[in-house]
Scaffold this motif. Structure first.
Motif, PDB file in Angstrom:
ATOM      1  N   ASN A  13      40.675  48.194  58.597  1.00  0.00           N
ATOM      2  CA  ASN A  13      40.605  46.918  57.887  1.00  0.00           C
ATOM      3  C   ASN A  13      40.083  47.021  56.463  1.00  0.00           C
ATOM      4  O   ASN A  13      39.807  46.008  55.828  1.00  0.00           O
ATOM      5  N   LEU A  14      39.954  48.240  55.945  1.00  0.00           N
ATOM      6  CA  LEU A  14      39.473  48.400  54.572  1.00  0.00           C
ATOM      7  C   LEU A  14      40.541  47.926  53.589  1.00  0.00           C
ATOM      8  O   LEU A  14      41.708  48.257  53.715  1.00  0.00           O
ATOM      9  N   THR A  15      40.110  47.158  52.583  1.00  0.00           N
ATOM     10  CA  THR A  15      41.037  46.682  51.562  1.00  0.00           C
ATOM     11  C   THR A  15      41.302  47.792  50.543  1.00  0.00           C
ATOM     12  O   THR A  15      40.568  48.782  50.466  1.00  0.00           O
ATOM     13  N   SER A  16      42.337  47.607  49.748  1.00  0.00           N
ATOM     14  CA  SER A  16      42.734  48.646  48.793  1.00  0.00           C
ATOM     15  C   SER A  16      41.664  48.917  47.745  1.00  0.00           C
ATOM     16  O   SER A  16      41.598  50.019  47.187  1.00  0.00           O
ATOM     17  N   ASN A  17      40.806  47.920  47.467  1.00  0.00           N
ATOM     18  CA  ASN A  17      39.768  48.108  46.448  1.00  0.00           C
ATOM     19  C   ASN A  17      38.403  48.424  47.047  1.00  0.00           C
ATOM     20  O   ASN A  17      37.379  48.290  46.391  1.00  0.00           O
ATOM     21  N   ASP A  18      38.378  48.852  48.297  1.00  0.00           N
ATOM     22  CA  ASP A  18      37.149  49.283  48.957  1.00  0.00           C
ATOM     23  C   ASP A  18      37.020  50.790  48.739  1.00  0.00           C
ATOM     24  O   ASP A  18      37.890  51.557  49.153  1.00  0.00           O
ATOM     25  N   PHE A  19      35.922  51.206  48.073  1.00  0.00           N
ATOM     26  CA  PHE A  19      35.869  52.620  47.704  1.00  0.00           C
ATOM     27  C   PHE A  19      35.683  53.556  48.887  1.00  0.00           C
ATOM     28  O   PHE A  19      35.849  54.764  48.762  1.00  0.00           O
ATOM     29  N   ARG A  20      35.407  53.028  50.073  1.00  0.00           N
ATOM     30  CA  ARG A  20      35.330  53.879  51.257  1.00  0.00           C
ATOM     31  C   ARG A  20      36.681  54.481  51.617  1.00  0.00           C
ATOM     32  O   ARG A  20      36.733  55.500  52.320  1.00  0.00           O
ATOM     33  N   LYS A  21      37.758  53.869  51.130  1.00  0.00           N
ATOM     34  CA  LYS A  21      39.095  54.408  51.435  1.00  0.00           C
ATOM     35  C   LYS A  21      39.279  55.818  50.884  1.00  0.00           C
ATOM     36  O   LYS A  21      40.113  56.576  51.376  1.00  0.00           O
ATOM     37  N   SER A  22      38.490  56.165  49.864  1.00  0.00           N
ATOM     38  CA  SER A  22      38.616  57.495  49.261  1.00  0.00           C
ATOM     39  C   SER A  22      37.638  58.501  49.863  1.00  0.00           C
ATOM     40  O   SER A  22      37.663  59.682  49.503  1.00  0.00           O
ATOM     41  N   PHE A  23      36.798  58.066  50.782  1.00  0.00           N
ATOM     42  CA  PHE A  23      35.779  58.950  51.336  1.00  0.00           C
ATOM     43  C   PHE A  23      36.383  59.827  52.434  1.00  0.00           C
ATOM     44  O   PHE A  23      37.091  59.322  53.325  1.00  0.00           O
TER      45      PHE A  23
ATOM     46  N   GLY B  74      34.102  65.845  57.690  1.00  0.00           N
ATOM     47  CA  GLY B  74      34.387  65.367  56.341  1.00  0.00           C
ATOM     48  C   GLY B  74      33.123  65.164  55.530  1.00  0.00           C
ATOM     49  O   GLY B  74      32.072  64.811  56.066  1.00  0.00           O
ATOM     50  N   ASP B  75      33.208  65.404  54.227  1.00  0.00           N
ATOM     51  CA  ASP B  75      32.064  65.173  53.343  1.00  0.00           C
ATOM     52  C   ASP B  75      31.767  63.682  53.253  1.00  0.00           C
ATOM     53  O   ASP B  75      32.619  62.840  53.511  1.00  0.00           O
ATOM     54  N   ARG B  76      30.545  63.347  52.817  1.00  0.00           N
ATOM     55  CA  ARG B  76      30.163  61.940  52.719  1.00  0.00           C
ATOM     56  C   ARG B  76      30.677  61.276  51.452  1.00  0.00           C
ATOM     57  O   ARG B  76      30.673  60.047  51.356  1.00  0.00           O
TER      58      ARG B  76
END
Length: 346
Positions: A224-234, A320-322
């Motif tokens: 449910n992460l939105t495209s502008n949620d920076f967790r998507k790149s984690f 995975g790294d944090r």
């Protein structure tokens, strides 16, 4: 003070805070779009009235807008009732690149700007958000010491600092707290950072104690992460790692079910059980989640249950790294600074 939220002391310099704080970043920054200001002010008021008086922010959140939000929320609130923690030195360039700045001129400039945005006369706990590896830490902390002497800052903190950096900083002026990521799936600081803090009597503030929300809902969060949620790149939230990491969440959920609490409450209780010198600062944008987090203070874990959690969440349990590589470069393992003898004032 609301029942159930005890007080603890961070460091020996006299800073007393609620044993659980409120991370305010997600209200304005990083986790999707900024949330409606009236709702966030209501949430902050609810936290304070519930006994959560330690509010954590940074000038980079927004940037700047999170501090402004907190300043608005604290209008009419007795100043001594809350402990404001903010940070400087982590800067995001227009390119998206992260840089750290610990130059003494910038220390003062950043502090003055934060005081104005927060609309307060002093900051309770002022952190170096990320360590500038081009400037001796003694120079940065020396500038902070001047702000303490002027009454603009009450206590000094460091975030993502290496043991060597902590020791050198502490020799210039007592460091009250070190902020670090510490949770069931981030335990690398247990190796040397936390023992260094405890040797020096420095308080520990745990950010992302719920694994950036992962211990609230597991894979449902990543879906449910939105495209502008920076967790998507984690890395930990990437498809190739999520299935593995969800097994950790499922094991925590099983123990939580037996305990009669939620997995997020269990994960937070684990942090609380690390010692009276530890203050986790879970963030949320919902009152119901805030109330759930407060209930974690009442979850008591037996030595056997702690041991079970230790076996489930070993130091390398998560895959995975944090952070992505560019952000990992600013974490504590890489946070050493040049010797003081190398400094030439500019």
């Amino acid at each position: 003070m609301a029942a159930g939220v005890r007080r603890i002391k961070l460091g020996p310099q006299g800073l007393e805070v609620s044993a659980q704080g409120l991370g305010c970043m997600g209200m304005s920054f990083s986790y999707g779009l900024p949330k409606p200001e009236p709702d966030m002010i209501k949430l902050i008021h609810h936290a304070i009235n519930s006994g959560i008086t330690h509010l954590d922010t940074s000038d980079v959140y927004g940037p700047h807008t999170n501090e402004i939000l907190i300043g608005k929320a604290l209008k009419g609130v007795e100043r001594e009732k809350v402990q404001i923690a903010t940070k400087f030195a982590a800067r995001m360039l227009p390119s998206g690149e992260h840089v750290a700045c610990g130059h003494p001129d910038y220390v003062r400039e950043a502090c003055e700007a934060s005081l104005k945005r927060l609309d307060v006369d002093y900051i309770d706990l002022y952190y170096v958000h990320r360590i500038d590896t081009t400037i001796p830490v003694e120079i940065t902390v020396g500038a902070l010491k001047q702000l303490v002497e002027e009454g603009k800052v009450r206590h000094i903190g460091l975030s993502e600092a290496s043991p060597e950096t902590i020791r050198r900083a502490h020799a210039v002026h007592p460091i009250t707290a070190v902020q670090l990521e510490w949770s069931l799936w981030t335990r690398d600081a247990e190796e040397v950072v936390i023992p260094t803090c405890r040797e020096l009597g420095i308080g520990i503030v745990s950010f992302s104690p719920l694994g950036r929300g992962f211990f609230a809902s597991g894979t449902k969060l990543t879906e449910n992460l939105t495209s502008n949620d920076f967790r998507k790149s984690f890395p930990r939230f990437q498809k190739e790692n999520v299935e593995h990491n969800n097994k950790l969440f499922e094991q925590v959920t099983q123990l939580a079910t037996r305990k009669g609490c939620t997995p997020s409450q269990l994960a937070l209780a684990w942090v609380h059980h690390q010692g009276d010198d530890v203050c986790p600062i879970p963030g949320t944008t919902k009152i119901e989640n805030l109330e759930s987090n407060i209930k974690a203070l009442s979850v008591k874990l037996t030595p056997e249950e702690m041991a079970e959690l230790e076996s489930i969440a070993s130091a390398n349990a998560a895959k995975g790294d944090r952070y992505p590589p560019a952000m990992m470069a600013h974490t504590w393992r890489f946070a050493n600074t040049p010797p003081l003898s190398s400094w030439k004032a500019t």
